[in-house]
Structure formats: structure tokens, C-alpha cells
Motif scaffolding. Structure first.
Motif, PDB file in Angstrom:
ATOM      1  N   GLN A 191      30.795 -27.153 -16.269  1.00 49.03           N
ATOM      2  CA  GLN A 191      31.687 -27.485 -17.385  1.00 49.03           C
ATOM      3  C   GLN A 191      31.226 -26.892 -18.701  1.00 49.03           C
ATOM      4  O   GLN A 191      32.020 -26.570 -19.560  1.00 49.03           O
ATOM      5  CB  GLN A 191      31.744 -29.025 -17.562  1.00 49.03           C
ATOM      6  CG  GLN A 191      32.435 -29.737 -16.433  1.00 49.03           C
ATOM      7  CD  GLN A 191      33.901 -29.345 -16.341  1.00 49.03           C
ATOM      8  OE1 GLN A 191      34.631 -29.392 -17.324  1.00 49.03           O
ATOM      9  NE2 GLN A 191      34.342 -28.938 -15.170  1.00 49.03           N
ATOM     10  N   ARG A 208      31.710 -25.336  -7.884  1.00 48.49           N
ATOM     11  CA  ARG A 208      32.199 -24.398  -8.909  1.00 48.49           C
ATOM     12  C   ARG A 208      32.664 -25.190 -10.124  1.00 48.49           C
ATOM     13  O   ARG A 208      33.677 -24.876 -10.730  1.00 48.49           O
ATOM     14  CB  ARG A 208      33.376 -23.583  -8.359  1.00 48.49           C
ATOM     15  CG  ARG A 208      32.979 -22.596  -7.292  1.00 48.49           C
ATOM     16  CD  ARG A 208      34.205 -21.882  -6.752  1.00 48.49           C
ATOM     17  NE  ARG A 208      33.850 -20.867  -5.778  1.00 48.49           N
ATOM     18  CZ  ARG A 208      33.622 -19.591  -6.077  1.00 48.49           C
ATOM     19  NH1 ARG A 208      33.696 -19.173  -7.324  1.00 48.49           N
ATOM     20  NH2 ARG A 208      33.313 -18.734  -5.127  1.00 48.49           N
ATOM     21  N   THR A 209      31.925 -26.259 -10.410  1.00 49.80           N
ATOM     22  CA  THR A 209      32.409 -27.185 -11.452  1.00 49.80           C
ATOM     23  C   THR A 209      31.488 -27.198 -12.677  1.00 49.80           C
ATOM     24  O   THR A 209      31.238 -28.239 -13.254  1.00 49.80           O
ATOM     25  CB  THR A 209      32.500 -28.608 -10.867  1.00 49.80           C
ATOM     26  OG1 THR A 209      31.257 -28.909 -10.210  1.00 49.80           O
ATOM     27  CG2 THR A 209      33.626 -28.728  -9.871  1.00 49.80           C
ATOM     28  N   SER A 230      33.780 -20.086 -14.841  1.00 46.72           N
ATOM     29  CA  SER A 230      34.765 -20.182 -13.752  1.00 46.72           C
ATOM     30  C   SER A 230      34.320 -19.445 -12.489  1.00 46.72           C
ATOM     31  O   SER A 230      34.724 -19.790 -11.387  1.00 46.72           O
ATOM     32  CB  SER A 230      36.116 -19.642 -14.221  1.00 46.72           C
ATOM     33  OG  SER A 230      35.926 -18.350 -14.761  1.00 46.72           O
ATOM     34  N   ASN A 231      33.460 -18.406 -12.636  1.00 45.52           N
ATOM     35  CA  ASN A 231      33.102 -17.595 -11.460  1.00 45.52           C
ATOM     36  C   ASN A 231      31.746 -17.934 -10.862  1.00 45.52           C
ATOM     37  O   ASN A 231      31.370 -17.398  -9.834  1.00 45.52           O
ATOM     38  CB  ASN A 231      33.052 -16.099 -11.816  1.00 45.52           C
ATOM     39  CG  ASN A 231      34.426 -15.590 -12.193  1.00 45.52           C
ATOM     40  OD1 ASN A 231      35.387 -16.325 -12.018  1.00 45.52           O
ATOM     41  ND2 ASN A 231      34.511 -14.388 -12.718  1.00 45.52           N
TER      42      ASN A 231
END
Length: 459
Positions: free
Chosen positions: A9, A6-7, A66-67
Motif C-alpha cells: 500500500q 500484491r497488496t 502495483s507490480n
């Protein structure tokens, strides 16, 4: 179970940056799952330490940093292949789009393939009959060759591509023959034209079509020719078929390459195309050929539209370096209503001598080919002189050559897109035209052939 990250950027156009990844490799496939459960496919473009630069196959709209989750699948892009692919239409990523069932694959192959070892290559030599006089008679296509068609915007290369795909065959053998057709960045109308053209003549039964439309993502366009070549390699080297691969339009492919390169902020080369475009095109074209010990073969006809009709543009320029000749379409002939408008003088097939002659076409082929070239070149010069100096300034012989040039364009080059001429008919038309000139002018033809064909009109 693949690990989820979930990274994400950053999103820039079709590119995403994912941090903190482990064990991920270049060209690996991935899946991005959005908050609503929708999945989109992607592949790894670059690895830098624990950072992965990922390229999306679909659009990046709606991706919430983020999701959204990324999963890497541990394999590069593959195509499931089987003989059931014949007669089917796929999109640029190998998914069926003809309302037929999914293909049950016999095996799954990496679409990047493996380069053919030059020592394992067999020399191209058998004649492929396309049914088009300007190609068969003068710029002969040979099995295992790479022979591009250089066109320009507005010229009927689509009609010519469809005609070659419908008519091409290896003569004198009962070996199975297939056509793999890859269309990149074409319009919906063009796609329909190709599919209908294949269907109405029954040619679709021996064809596999990969269609990438102009509104499909640029990244898919980069995968399309590799999908097609993977299918061709399977049919040729596993199923022992002769495969003709036709790709249109390489210019759209190179533009997609440039788009992705710009998104990666790479240093541009000539006209903004990436510096590695030569290598990239070679990695496609060099997958054609014949392998020792295997009866199958891949013959490649890439079609490209030259931007601004410029032969020195990077795309035709680099293609010319890698392939064995080119067929050039002419705007001037197109205006005159010559169809197909093939300009035979600058066109060239570097391997034509290997595929013609006794036992392949006919013993008189090489002689008549050279004589037709020479006579047409002289006839065009005579016509240019006529424009400058007027007809009265020409000798009677020059007038005959000018008449020959007109007849050659009208009867030999122009045949329409529905006429399928066998090589004997093409050669006979050549002899009919050569009879316009006195026998003493035919210095490139052996006397035995002149006795047999020039004097004997019934031959």
C-alpha cells in the motif's frame, strides 16, 4: 510454496505496508520481487491485524506498488554456520565478500539467539592477555567479561581494536581461541585497514570478520552484531572455543536503531534514541559469558565513540550500566603522542580481581596494580600543582611523583600498536617505575614483594 501478496500500500523510506496478510509473524523474513525479477530481502517489523509493516534490507528505489510482489518465508533471519567460517570475511548479512566460496553450513541458527539463563552462567575468572600493559596490568580483561572501550572521534580506537584482536590469548591453555570481529558503519579505508592488519600477521586464520560499510543500509547495521554473536555462540558453545568478540562502532549501530525508530514514527527518548535502546543493547551484550558444563566462552569488547566526548551521552551511559567496566581513551594523552592513549584513572575493569594473582598472572599483581594507580593519581595532582604554583613550590617528594607520572605515561601506557608484552614484562616495567619512589612510599605492597622485586633488581 510461500503465498505471494500484491497488496503493497505504501512505501516510506525503508518501510513498506502490506495489507491482507495471513499467518505472518513478527521478525519473519520476506522477499520483494520487482517487476523486472530483481529480489530484495526484508523482515516483518510489526503486525496489526492483517496489515504487516515490513522493513527492507536494501534501498526502496524502483519499487512499483502495483507490480511488485511480497513473499514471506516463514522463518526469521538465520546464519549458516560451520568451522569453515574461520579466516573468512562476510558482509553485515553474512554473505562472503572475500571472493571465497559460499559456506556449506553445518547448521542454520536464528541470529537473535536465546538469552543465556543467569543460573546457567559461570563466573568469569581466567585472565586474557591482550599484550597491552594499560589493560593487562591495570584493567585486566577476564574470560567471559564484557569490557567496552569508550573512545571519541579522531582517536585511534581502530588501531587498538586491531591490536587486541591480533594479540589476545588465554594463557596456559592449549584450548582453541578465535576472534569474531564485527564492524558497523565504517568507511572503506577502515575496513581495508582491519582486513589487511589481520592478514599480514596471520591472525585472520583464527578470525571471522563481518563488515558493514557506512554506505550499506541502516537495517543491515542492526543485523551485523547479531550475525557476529551467532557465529561466536556456535564457535564457543558447539565447538568449545574461547571466542573474543570485538564490535566497532556501537555508536553507528545505535544511530541506525534511531533511524529505523524514526521511520516507524515511534515516540523518541533521550536525544531522539528509542526508549527501548537499553533493552536492545542488553540483548547484544548479554550474549557474552560462560556456560556451566561447557568449556567455551564469549568475551566481548564493544567499542563506541562518545558523541562530543560526553560520557553521559545515552550510548556510553547505557553501555556502562550493562557491561563490567570501561577502558577510556584520552584526547590529552593522544595529543602527547601516547599510543594507545588509555586514560587509566577513569578506566575500570570490575572483574579484574577475579583474573589476577598466583596461578593466573603473578602473586604481586594486585599489590603493584593498586600502588601504580595511587602513585599515578598523586603524580598527576603534583603536575597540576606545578602548573599553578610553579616547580619551586613542590616538595622533593612531589617532584618525584611528578617524574613518576611522566615516566608511567611514556614507558607503561605508551607502547605503540605493534608491541606485544606478556604479563611478566608488564609487571616488571611497573616495578622499574616504582623504584623512582622511595620504598617507604609503597604502602600498598606487602614487604615480601618489596623484598623480592623492589630491592632485587635482577628478579
Amino acid at each position: 510454496m510461500p503465498k505471494e501478496y500484491r497488496t503493497i500500500q505504501e512505501v516510506a523510506g525503508p518501510l513498506l505496508l502490506v495489507r491482507g496478510v495471513q499467518g505472518v509473524t513478527f521478525d519473519e523474513l520476506g522477499e520483494i520481487e520487482l517487476a523486472n525479477g530483481e529480489k530484495r530481502r526484508c523482515r516483518v517489523l510489526e503486525i496489526n491485524g492483517t496489515n504487516a509493516l515490513v522493513q527492507l534490507f536494501e534501498s526502496s528505489t524502483g519499487i512499483n506498488l502495483s507490480n511488485s510482489k511480497v513473499r514471506f518465508l516463514g522463518r526469521s533471519m538465520e546464519l549458516g554456520v560451520s568451522e569453515d567460517m574461520l579466516g573468512r570475511v562476510f558482509d553485515g548479512l553474512g554473505r562472503p565478500i572475500d571472493d571465497g566460496p559460499e559456506i556449506l553450513p553445518e547448521m542454520r541458527l536464528d541470529i537473535n539467539g536465546l538469552p543465556m539463563n543467569p543460573a546457567a552462567r559461570n563466573y568469569p575468572q581466567e585472565f586474557i592477555q591482550t599484550g597491552i600493559s594499560a589493560i593487562d596490568g591495570l584493567n585486566t580483561l577476564v574470560r567471559g567479561q564484557k569490557l567496552p572501550i569508550f573512545s571519541a572521534s579522531g582517536l585511534p580506537h581502530a588501531n587498538l581494536a586491531a591490536q587486541i584482536a591480533r594479540q589476545a590469548k588465554v594463557r596456559g591453555t592449549q584450548e582453541p581461541f578465535a576472534v569474531v570481529f564485527a564492524a558497523m558503519g565504517i568507511t572503506f579505508e577502515e575496513a581495508n585497514f582491519f582486513i589487511d592488519s589481520f592478514r599480514e600477521t596471520g591472525a585472520i586464520d583464527r578470525a571471522v570478520l563481518f563488515i558493514n560499510l557506512a554506505n550499506d543500509p541502516a537495517v543491515e547495521r542492526i543485523a551485523t552484531p547479531r550475525m557476529a554473536l551467532t557465529a561466536a555462540e556456535y564457535l564457543a558453545f558447539t565447538k568449545d572455543m574461547h571466542v573474543l568478540v570485538i564490535m566497532t562502532d556501537i555508536t553507528n549501530y545505535a544511530d541506525a536503531l534511531r533511524e529505523v525508530s524514526a521511520a516507524r514514527k515511534e515516540v523518541p527518548g533521550r536525544r531522539g534514541y528509542p526508549g527501548y535502546m537499553y533493552t536492545d543493547l542488553a540483548s547484544l551484550y548479554e550474549r557474552a559469558g560462560r556456560q556451566k558444563g561447557k568449556p567455551g566462552s564469549i568475551t566481548l569488547v564493544p567499542i563506541l565513540t562518545m558523541p562530543e566526548d560526553d560520557k553521559t551521552h545515552p550510548i556510553p551511559d547505557l553501555t556502562g550500566y550493562i557491561t563490567e567496566g570501561q577502558i577510556i581513551l584520552s584526547r590529552e594523552l593522544h595529543r602527547k603522542g601516547i599510543a594507545p592513549p588509555i586514560d587509566v584513572l577513569p578506566s575500570l575493569s570490575r572483574l579484574k580481581d577475579k583474573g589476577i594473582g598466583e596461578g593466573k598472572t603473578r602473586a604481586d599483581h594486585a599489590n603493584t596494580m593498586n600502588q601504580l594507580f595511587a602513585a599515578y593519581a598523586r603524580g598527576k595532582e603534583a603536575k597540576e600543582l606545578m602548573v599553578v604554583l610553579g616547580e619551586a613550590a613542590l616538595t622533593d617528594l612531589d617532584k618525584l611523583y611528578a617524574k613518576f607520572a611522566d615516566a608511567f605515561e611514556q614507558r607503561y601506557v605508551s607502547q605503540g600498536y605493534r608491541t606485544n608484552r606478556d604479563i611478566e614484562e608488564t609487571l616488571d616495567i611497573g616495578w622499574e617505575l616504582l623504584r623512582i619512589l622511595p620504598r617507604s612510599e609503597l604502602k600498598r605492597i606487602k614487604d615480601e614483594f618489596l623484598d623480592m622485586y623492589y630491592d632485587n633488581k635482577e628478579a
